[in-house]
Scaffold this active site. Structure first.
Site, PDB file in Angstrom:
ATOM      1  N   GLY A   1      47.212  33.741  29.842  1.00 17.50           N
ATOM      2  CA  GLY A   1      48.478  33.540  29.137  1.00 17.50           C
ATOM      3  C   GLY A   1      49.296  34.808  28.970  1.00 17.50           C
ATOM      4  N   THR A   2      49.008  35.833  29.767  1.00 19.34           N
ATOM      5  CA  THR A   2      49.722  37.102  29.563  1.00 19.34           C
ATOM      6  C   THR A   2      50.937  37.262  30.475  1.00 19.34           C
ATOM      7  OG1 THR A   2      48.404  38.241  31.238  1.00 19.34           O
ATOM      8  CG2 THR A   2      47.572  38.264  28.971  1.00 19.34           C
TER       9      THR A   2
ATOM     10  N   ASP B   1      47.053  46.626  32.549  1.00 15.56           N
ATOM     11  CA  ASP B   1      47.165  46.967  31.130  1.00 15.56           C
ATOM     12  C   ASP B   1      46.841  45.776  30.245  1.00 15.56           C
ATOM     13  OD1 ASP B   1      47.855  49.421  31.981  1.00 15.56           O
ATOM     14  OD2 ASP B   1      49.938  49.382  31.279  1.00 15.56           O
ATOM     15  N   SER B   2      46.904  44.598  30.834  1.00 14.75           N
ATOM     16  CA  SER B   2      46.623  43.396  30.054  1.00 14.75           C
ATOM     17  C   SER B   2      45.160  42.998  30.152  1.00 14.75           C
ATOM     18  CB  SER B   2      47.492  42.251  30.574  1.00 14.75           C
ATOM     19  OG  SER B   2      47.224  42.042  31.960  1.00 14.75           O
TER      20      SER B   2
ATOM     21  N   PHE C   1      43.117  40.542  27.985  1.00 13.88           N
ATOM     22  CA  PHE C   1      43.376  39.101  27.865  1.00 13.88           C
ATOM     23  C   PHE C   1      43.592  38.387  29.191  1.00 13.88           C
ATOM     24  CE2 PHE C   1      45.129  41.350  24.132  1.00 13.88           C
ATOM     25  CZ  PHE C   1      44.219  40.905  23.189  1.00 13.88           C
TER      26      PHE C   1
ATOM     27  N   GLY D   1      47.735  25.506  43.674  1.00  8.59           N
ATOM     28  CA  GLY D   1      46.432  25.014  43.286  1.00  8.59           C
ATOM     29  C   GLY D   1      45.788  25.934  42.267  1.00  8.59           C
TER      30      GLY D   1
ATOM     31  N   TYR E   1      58.193  51.735  35.796  1.00  9.33           N
ATOM     32  CA  TYR E   1      58.073  50.799  34.692  1.00  9.33           C
ATOM     33  C   TYR E   1      59.072  51.193  33.615  1.00  9.33           C
ATOM     34  CZ  TYR E   1      55.159  47.662  31.856  1.00  9.33           C
ATOM     35  OH  TYR E   1      54.678  46.610  31.132  1.00  9.33           O
TER      36      TYR E   1
HETATM   37  C1  LIG Z   1      51.057  43.876  27.746  1.00  6.63           C
HETATM   38  C2  LIG Z   1      50.996  43.420  29.144  1.00  6.63           C
HETATM   39  C3  LIG Z   1      50.569  44.301  30.114  1.00  6.63           C
HETATM   40  C4  LIG Z   1      50.510  43.889  31.449  1.00  6.63           C
HETATM   41  N1  LIG Z   1      50.071  44.778  32.372  1.00  6.63           N
HETATM   42  C5  LIG Z   1      49.939  44.382  33.646  1.00  6.63           C
HETATM   43  C6  LIG Z   1      49.452  45.279  34.617  1.00  6.63           C
HETATM   44  O1  LIG Z   1      49.118  46.433  34.321  1.00  6.63           O
HETATM   45  N2  LIG Z   1      49.347  44.859  35.899  1.00  6.63           N
HETATM   46  C7  LIG Z   1      49.657  43.576  36.228  1.00  6.63           C
HETATM   47  O2  LIG Z   1      49.537  43.246  37.387  1.00  6.63           O
HETATM   48  N3  LIG Z   1      50.178  42.716  35.343  1.00  6.63           N
HETATM   49  C8  LIG Z   1      50.297  43.070  34.048  1.00  6.63           C
HETATM   50  N4  LIG Z   1      50.787  42.197  33.142  1.00  6.63           N
HETATM   51  C9  LIG Z   1      51.168  40.843  33.568  1.00  6.63           C
HETATM   52  C10 LIG Z   1      50.040  39.837  33.507  1.00  6.63           C
HETATM   53  O3  LIG Z   1      49.032  40.328  32.684  1.00  6.63           O
HETATM   54  C11 LIG Z   1      49.517  39.569  34.886  1.00  6.63           C
HETATM   55  O4  LIG Z   1      50.474  38.848  35.610  1.00  6.63           O
HETATM   56  C12 LIG Z   1      48.212  38.791  34.916  1.00  6.63           C
HETATM   57  O5  LIG Z   1      47.721  38.809  36.222  1.00  6.63           O
HETATM   58  C13 LIG Z   1      48.338  37.372  34.461  1.00  6.63           C
HETATM   59  O6  LIG Z   1      47.049  36.856  34.296  1.00  6.63           O
HETATM   60  P1  LIG Z   1      46.731  35.711  33.270  1.00  6.63           P
HETATM   61  O7  LIG Z   1      45.314  35.384  33.449  1.00  6.63           O
HETATM   62  O8  LIG Z   1      47.133  36.102  31.928  1.00  6.63           O
HETATM   63  O9  LIG Z   1      47.619  34.552  33.848  1.00  6.63           O
HETATM   64  P2  LIG Z   1      48.558  33.556  33.087  1.00  6.63           P
HETATM   65  O10 LIG Z   1      49.523  34.315  32.310  1.00  6.63           O
HETATM   66  O11 LIG Z   1      47.754  32.575  32.355  1.00  6.63           O
HETATM   67  O12 LIG Z   1      49.224  32.840  34.290  1.00  6.63           O
HETATM   68  C14 LIG Z   1      50.047  33.513  35.170  1.00  6.63           C
HETATM   69  C15 LIG Z   1      50.379  32.614  36.365  1.00  6.63           C
HETATM   70  O13 LIG Z   1      49.217  32.432  37.147  1.00  6.63           O
HETATM   71  C16 LIG Z   1      48.829  31.074  37.189  1.00  6.63           C
HETATM   72  N5  LIG Z   1      47.403  31.036  37.057  1.00  6.63           N
HETATM   73  C17 LIG Z   1      46.635  31.569  36.078  1.00  6.63           C
HETATM   74  N6  LIG Z   1      45.350  31.351  36.342  1.00  6.63           N
HETATM   75  C18 LIG Z   1      45.287  30.680  37.512  1.00  6.63           C
HETATM   76  C19 LIG Z   1      44.239  30.167  38.294  1.00  6.63           C
HETATM   77  N7  LIG Z   1      42.984  30.312  37.944  1.00  6.63           N
HETATM   78  N8  LIG Z   1      44.547  29.529  39.433  1.00  6.63           N
HETATM   79  C20 LIG Z   1      45.813  29.361  39.817  1.00  6.63           C
HETATM   80  N9  LIG Z   1      46.859  29.823  39.118  1.00  6.63           N
HETATM   81  C21 LIG Z   1      46.585  30.480  37.965  1.00  6.63           C
HETATM   82  C22 LIG Z   1      49.557  30.427  36.055  1.00  6.63           C
HETATM   83  O14 LIG Z   1      49.806  29.082  36.319  1.00  6.63           O
HETATM   84  C23 LIG Z   1      50.795  31.228  35.973  1.00  6.63           C
HETATM   85  O15 LIG Z   1      51.704  30.766  36.902  1.00  6.63           O
HETATM   86  C24 LIG Z   1      50.879  42.578  31.805  1.00  6.63           C
HETATM   87  C25 LIG Z   1      51.315  41.696  30.833  1.00  6.63           C
HETATM   88  C26 LIG Z   1      51.372  42.107  29.512  1.00  6.63           C
HETATM   89  C27 LIG Z   1      51.828  41.151  28.491  1.00  6.63           C
END
Ligand SMILES: Cc1cc2nc3c(=O)[nH]c(=O)nc-3n(C[C@H](O)[C@H](O)[C@H](O)COP(=O)(O)OP(=O)(O)OC[C@H]3O[C@@H](n4cnc5c(N)ncnc54)[C@H](O)[C@@H]3O)c2cc1C
Lengths: 633, 669
Positions: free
Chosen positions: A206-207, A271-272, A275, A340, A546
């Site tokens: 959810g990040t 960085d995330s 979570f 998917g 960034y």
């Molecule tokens: C404070 C902060 C720091 C961040 N730092 C970085 C960083 O350093 N580098 C970076 O790359 N990103 C960063 N991000 C962005 C984010 O964390 C990334 O995009 C991360 O990869 C999302 O992963 P998630 O599990 O939270 O996915 P979600 O937020 O839950 O979902 C993201 C997308 O992926 C899809 N998805 C999730 N899981 C699956 C699955 N298993 N199969 C298919 N689709 C799926 C979802 O449907 C959605 O479209 C940051 C975000 C925040 C808020």
């Protein structure tokens, strides 16, 4: 599946023991009787996650991170970071308030409180597809239609989304949350969704910061949020080939913790990482700060299983490279949940490095800093991480300095003592800092450190100590919490990123900042915005930049709209200056309108063709990246 | 920008010492991202630039020159080019110019408030100062004004013809002039060095950059068609994202009387001009004893290149090639062309029309002179028309019109005289008895007369841009007085295309130009609708005939060129140079004049005749080709013939068939 013969290996056995201690997971797994074979193999790798199934028990429902950790203004009117989880926890930050007031024109006395706890009746009634529900209930897979669960899954972490949580309500949220426990569960759910024409949005950590998780408001079908958190097992680890396989739902910090216990790391640290999930990384093409040593997600992934409405897509071998037409991994990576569900990922691992050492360098100005990073990249001797903060961010770091008595002594004072003679020429309003992280065998680290500092000195950079480096990285995790404090005081903030060729870095940074300032002014923002940037990644041919951006919105009736317009303008500027639409945050819905100019119409056509074949019914209907014309259904 | 508010900058300085003035505190604002560097460092940066180094590398592989050779060539180029702006010279210049300007001019008016605003803006982005160019004084004046207002002194792109003058060359360099060769066609190294020199100055915003979009001084006092090369180079840093924005400032410098008026008249007639040399300037000392009236320097509305480009240009395309390689898309070419035209049109808009210009316009229509009373009457009428069309006329509201006219006459006493009989006449050479004159002597006398008359013409010329659009509409109507709107637009379009080189029109905006003109004329009750047609009202007749007279010399000149080209044997494939053609046509014009077949001396202007060739080329009536590096021209007889016929439908021309003996055997080749 791969050969598990090497499990007898000593470290593997220890792995089993350790996991035996920690796994007391009594969640929905017990229900998965039908998948016994699979389960048996998994048992060794069950992981107890830091995050609970009902996330709102541990995480804020309307802000960033853990419930118990946040910035507050204490009785003395000073900022304090409460909680116990971080190094900064429990500390008072005496200069933060003044800094915020000075740089955003705000006043900490002005409060813009969020609405109190969400009332269930504020969450839209679910759309239900009875036939689907009936079939799902027969599967014995955990699910919930509780409004709070549903709302929690309705968003990611863009400013817009958080603002809605604080001050408004979502028009559309998922109608049900389903927690599959295994790959096969996912297969079944996808099959049912296809049968009953139900929409699925996979949910990892959810990040996301691209609006990827938002439900399309016009979606009339039932929407399932497929929460992957219960699929968080490490399935196996192969020391011979240095790979491991885990389920897509595992959260970064859980994965790292478990691998570390066994003496390994993936080295993937967005960085995330606290979570975000493995599946999410793959789905968004994420990038970690240590990519210089370990690579980005596309370099790390060896094998992926993804469940699509057409069936499961995966390769039949786990090899370092192959020439078999376009790489299907590159269709999966960055698909943003539109094709998917990523259920299992095999990834490279590395033994934990012998030594980890932080470092920092101060430069007279940003130009020198960028030139130095460029040279380090040219010589291909970048440490595991190297980040260059501009002056504003440097000063911001200063403002986050806690009261004396900790590791956080005054940076500038410390340096002045260190460099009594050389200090001249460093203007506190110009200088900027690079933070460094070295990893590897001891002699390697020391040699690399020496080399990097030598290069830095060619650009008039002076080493500024380990502490400052470490502090820089630690603050990264805490900074995400700051937005919530700002929002309490009429300050909206957001970050965005891009990648850009080396020779355009400076121009891009300057122009984007200029654009932000001017757009704010034109849009009626009454105080100059705070905008700052850092170079966070270096490559052979360019860098990742960034931006942080914040402004005080007092006097504006629709701050989020203004914010979005300003961010859009900044993105136009980035593209005009030769930057990319995104280095790692992805496209989602937020950046969709620029995708065709980014990849050409033919490129969009190809994406559509893939989507059309893989998911003709648009079951994975988050509408990220592209919009499929309805007509073909 | 609303109406500019002028203040006289000489006023305060008359009581103040020149030395004191030159020692005043001078601390202009600076572009916020500028990293200060010395002029020598600029040159170094140019030589170390990727642009220059990569061209050197290419040339070294393509030709047999060594990289070292090429580098020293580049060094020589940048040395020849470079400015050397220094405070000391500025102060010297301040002293010197202050003295001279006080002697030459009555008042120097500047819209100071706007300049002060501009000074503030100059902190935020690099500035291009683009003045009109009608006199040598232009750039001296602009630097002087900058100094007066604590505005950063510009670096100035100057033609290389000054470079030859030892003392003046150095002096100009020290005051910020940098030099550009007039033609360096395909010399890639020179182009690279020059482009980089310009761009590094803009990227770093060391100083505002001044240059003349017209490319050279306009001898005629009409704006010249813009040149695009330097402007493109100057704009490119914005297109590649190297600077956030560039502020472009059109500047109008209007003179009551130019220092070089006589010189220019001779040049236009082709009487050889002295090469610009220091001694030449010194000889001009006597020139300095005259009074030249007032000057208006108007800083026009600053244009933001970024705003203008919005929605028109996708800059991300430049992410696809290395930054040191100049690449312009066709949109960008068009953009630069439009910008250049926009600048010149803006210069015209803020030109201040001097009373002399009105007087001259009336005088040109009265070759034998007229009574002061009548002159004043006509001038007042003309002023009203000009003001109606938005011109800024320098006409003190409270002053007595006849005094205004009289002082204009006084200022131009070298051209006209107000006789005791109250008659205003030109100072023409005394006529001898025609019968006794040889052909040569007749020509000579004609040229002497032309010299005076052309000085009146250049006065009129300052007014033409105000009227040109409405004039073309009215001329399109001339024959039977009424026309359908479509037909009117067609003829208007033809005239606009024909005269494109003599007047400045925004490319592609024929329709807008036409509509605005017609709209204005209707509102002014000059035009009226008559049963689906457009015609001139009775009250509009005067304006129509005045403007017809005012503009017909151009058509007559072009027509003369047509006749000349028609006498050329159509199957001669060798072609002629512009010079041959203009000289030939000029001879023909001279014959027409001496024989009294035509009355307008304008047609002797080599400038106008040259323009007609350019125009004919773009209309396909003359073919242009290259031979041994020279441009040669060949008429397409049929086209020329039909052009000539079209012109004849608009103006009255002499009947050459009955006067065939006066047409000289073609004198060219
Ligand atoms: C404070 C902060 C720091 C961040 N730092 C970085 C960083 O350093 N580098 C970076 O790359 N990103 C960063 N991000 C962005 C984010 O964390 C990334 O995009 C991360 O990869 C999302 O992963 P998630 O599990 O939270 O996915 P979600 O937020 O839950 O979902 C993201 C997308 O992926 C899809 N998805 C999730 N899981 C699956 C699955 N298993 N199969 C298919 N689709 C799926 C979802 O449907 C959605 O479209 C940051 C975000 C925040 C808020």
């Amino acid at each position: 599946m791969a050969d598990h013969g090497n499990k007898k290996d000593a470290k593997s056995r220890r792995f089993e023991t350790i996991l035996g201690h920690v796994s007391s997971n009594d969640g929905p797994k017990s229900a998965n009787d039908k998948d016994k074979v699979q389960l048996k193999m998994k048992k060794c790798g069950e992981v107890k996650s830091v995050i609970s199934k009902h996330r709102q028990e541990v995480l804020k429902w309307n802000g960033w991170g853990y419930k118990d950790s946040k910035f507050i203004i204490n009785k003395k009117g000073l900022a304090e970071f409460v909680g116990e989880r971080y190094r900064l926890s429990g500390m008072v930050l005496p200069s933060l308030v003044t800094w915020m007031e000075k740089n955003t024109g705000g006043d900490i006395q002005h409060i813009s409180p969020a609405q109190p706890e969400r009332k269930p009746e504020d969450v839209p009634e679910p759309v239900t597809n009875e036939d689907f529900l009936k079939d799902v209930s027969e599967l014995d897979i955990s699910c919930s239609q509780d409004p709070l669960d549903r709302e929690f899954h309705a968003h990611g972490h863009t400013l817009h989304e958080i603002f809605i949580l604080r001050e408004g309500r979502f028009k559309r949220v998922p109608d049900i949350v389903i927690w599959p426990g295994s790959h096969d569960d996912v297969v079944k759910v996808v099959r049912l969704a296809t049968k009953h024409n139900v929409c699925i949005i996979p949910y990892g950590g959810g990040t996301t910061v691209s609006g990827a998780l938002l439900c399309p408001e016009e979606e009339t079908r039932m929407i399932v949020s497929l929460d992957m958190s219960q699929m968080n097992n490490i399935l196996w680890l192969d020391e011979k080939n240095l790979t491991m396989c885990a389920e897509g739902g595992i959260i970064g910090q859980d994965l790292e913790r478990e691998l570390n216990l066994k003496g390994f790391t993936t080295g993937h640290e967005p960085d995330s990482i606290e979570f975000s999930s493995l599946g999410g990384w793959v789905a968004t093409r994420s990038s970690g700060m240590k990519k210089n040593i370990y690579g980005n997600i596309e370099d790390l992934v060896v094998h992926v299983r993804m469940v699509t409405p057409r069936g499961v897509i995966e390769k039949n071998c786990q090899v370092p490279r192959m020439s078999t037409g376009p790489d299907i991994h590159h269709v999966i990576m960055g698909s943003e949940g539109t094709l998917g569900v990523v259920t299992e990922v095999t990834m490279k691992i590395r033994p934990l490095p012998e030594m980890k050492k932080y470092g920092s360098v101060i430069f007279r100005n940003f130009e020198d800093g960028v030139a130095c990073l460029r040279e380090i990249a040219r010589q291909r001797c970048a440490p595991s991480s190297i980040r260059l903060m501009d002056n504003m961010q440097f000063q911001f770091g200063q403002a986050l300095k806690p009261q004396a008595g900790s590791i956080f002594t005054s940076f500038v004072d410390g340096l002045k003592k260190m460099y009594i003679t050389k200090w001249k020429g460093f203007d506190p309003n110009e200088l900027c800092v690079a933070t460094l992280l070295f990893e590897g065998a001891k002699e390697e680290v020391l040699a690399q450190e020496k080399r990097v500092y030598e290069i830095a000195s060619q650009f008039r950079g002076l080493p500024a100590g380990e502490e400052n480096g470490q502090r820089g990285y630690m603050l990264t995790f805490v900074i995400a919490y700051l937005r919530d404090l700002g929002l309490e005081h009429y300050i909206v903030s957001e970050s965005f990123e891009t990648s850009v060729p080396w020779d355009r870095v400076l121009d891009l940074c300057r122009n984007v900042k200029e654009r932000l300032t001017r757009e704010c002014h034109e849009k009626g923002v009454q105080f100059p915005p705070m905008n700052t940037c850092r170079v966070t990644q270096t490559y052979d041919s360019g860098a990742c930049v960034y931006f942080y951006f914040a402004f005080n919105y007092r006097g504006l009736s629709d701050p989020v709209h203004v914010y979005e317009e300003v961010e859009n303008a900044a993105r136009d500027e980035i593209l005009a200056c030769g930057g990319s639409l995104s280095h790692h945050h992805g496209v989602g819905k937020l950046r969709k309108k620029w995708l065709s100019q980014t990849v050409s119409d033919v490129g969009i056509g190809m994406m559509k063709a893939v989507k059309q074949y893989t998911d003709p019914q648009n079951i994975f209907g988050s509408n990220n990246l592209i919009t499929l014309e309805k007509a073909k259904l | 920008m609303s109406r500019p508010e002028y203040e006289d900058i000489l006023e305060g300085k008359r009581q103040y010492s020149d030395l004191g003035f030159s020692m005043e505190a001078y601390d202009p604002p600076r572009y916020k991202h500028c990293k200060p560097r010395a002029p020598e460092k600029v040159k170094e940066d140019v030589l170390n630039s990727t642009r220059v180094l990569s061209v050197i590398e290419q040339l070294a592989t393509e030709t047999d020159q060594s990289e070292d050779d090429l580098l020293s060539q580049a060094r020589a180029m940048v040395e020849e080019m470079g400015h050397n702006l220094r405070m000391r010279s500025i102060r010297f210049f301040a002293y010197f110019l202050n003295k001279i300007f006080k002697a030459l001019y009555k008042r120097i008016y500047v819209n100071g408030d706007d300049l002060e605003k501009l000074a503030k803006m100059s902190k935020d982005q690099p500035v291009l100062l683009l003045p009109s160019h009608r006199s040598y004084i232009d750039f001296l004046m602009l630097s002087y004004v900058a100094y007066c207002y604590d505005f950063p002194l510009p670096v100035i792109a100057a033609g290389a013809d000054f470079m030859g003058m030892k003392f003046v060359g150095t002096l100009l360099r020290n005051c910020g002039a940098f030099f550009m060769r007039r033609s360096f066609g395909s010399d890639r190294l020179y182009w690279a060095v020059f482009t980089e020199y310009v761009q590094t100055l803009i990227r770093n915003g060391d100083s505002p950059m001044e240059f003349f979009v017209e490319g050279t001084r306009s001898r005629t006092s009409k704006s010249l068609s813009p040149k695009f090369g330097l402007l493109s180079a100057a704009i490119e840093p914005f297109l590649t994202g190297s600077v956030y924005d560039i502020t472009v400032v059109p500047i109008s410098i209007s003179y009551d009387r130019r220092l070089e008026e006589t010189l220019y008249a001779r040049e236009l007639l082709g009487i050889p001009k002295p090469k610009e040399s220091t001694s030449g300037l010194v000889k001009a000392r006597s020139v300095l004893q005259e009074n030249y009236g007032n000057i208006h320097v108007c800083f026009g509305e600053p244009l933001s290149v970024r705003k203008l480009a919005e929605g028109r240009i996708d800059r991300s395309i430049h992410g696809l090639h290395p930054r040191h390689m100049s690449m312009f898309t066709s949109e960008e070419h068009t953009f630069v062309q439009h910008l250049a035209h926009q600048v010149i049109l803006a210069q015209q808009k803020y030109m201040v029309i001097s009373p002399w210009s009105l007087v001259a316009a009336v005088l040109s229509q009265h070759p034998q002179g007229l009574l002061l009373k009548k002159l004043v009457h006509e001038v007042v009428w003309l002023k009203k028309q000009a003001v109606g069309l938005g011109a800024f006329v320098n006409w003190p509201a409270k002053a007595d019109p006849s005094n205004i006219v009289k002082s204009a006459l006084e200022l131009h006493h070298h051209v006209v005289t107000l006789g005791a009989n109250g008659r205003v006449v030109l100072n023409l050479p005394t006529p001898t008895r025609p019968k006794m004159e040889t052909e040569m002597a007749r020509k000579h006398r004609l040229m002497e007369e032309a010299e005076v008359r052309l000085m009146v013409v250049t006065g009129t010329n300052q007014l033409l841009h105000v009227f040109v659009r409405v004039a073309l509409v009215l001329m399109a109507l001339s024959k039977d007085g009424s026309q359908t709107r479509d037909e009117l637009f067609r003829i208007f379009g033809f005239l606009r295309r024909l005269l494109e080189k003599d007047f400045i029109f925004m490319p592609g905006q024929d329709k807008q130009d036409f509509d605005t003109a017609v709209q204005y004329l209707s509102r002014a009750h000059v035009l009226e609708e008559r049963g689906g047609c457009v015609g001139v009202t009775d009250s509009g007749k005067k304006l129509q005939s005045f403007l017809h007279e005012m503009f017909s010399p151009f058509l007559l000149g072009y027509w003369t060129m047509c006749q000349y080209l028609l006498t050329a044997s159509s199957d001669d494939p060798r072609g002629s140079t512009t010079q041959q053609l203009t000289r030939g046509a000029q001879d023909m014009a001279a014959t027409l004049l001496t024989n009294g077949l035509v009355k307008r001396f304008e047609i002797l202007s080599l400038d106008m005749l040259g323009n007609s060739i350019t125009s004919f080329v773009s209309m396909g009536a003359v073919k242009r080709f290259k031979s041994n590096g020279h441009a040669l021209f060949l008429p397409v007889q049929g086209e020329i013939f039909s052009l000539s016929k079209q012109i004849e439908t608009i103006i009255a021309v002499p009947d050459l068939k009955t006067a065939v003996q006066v047409i000289p055997v073609k004198s060219r080749l």
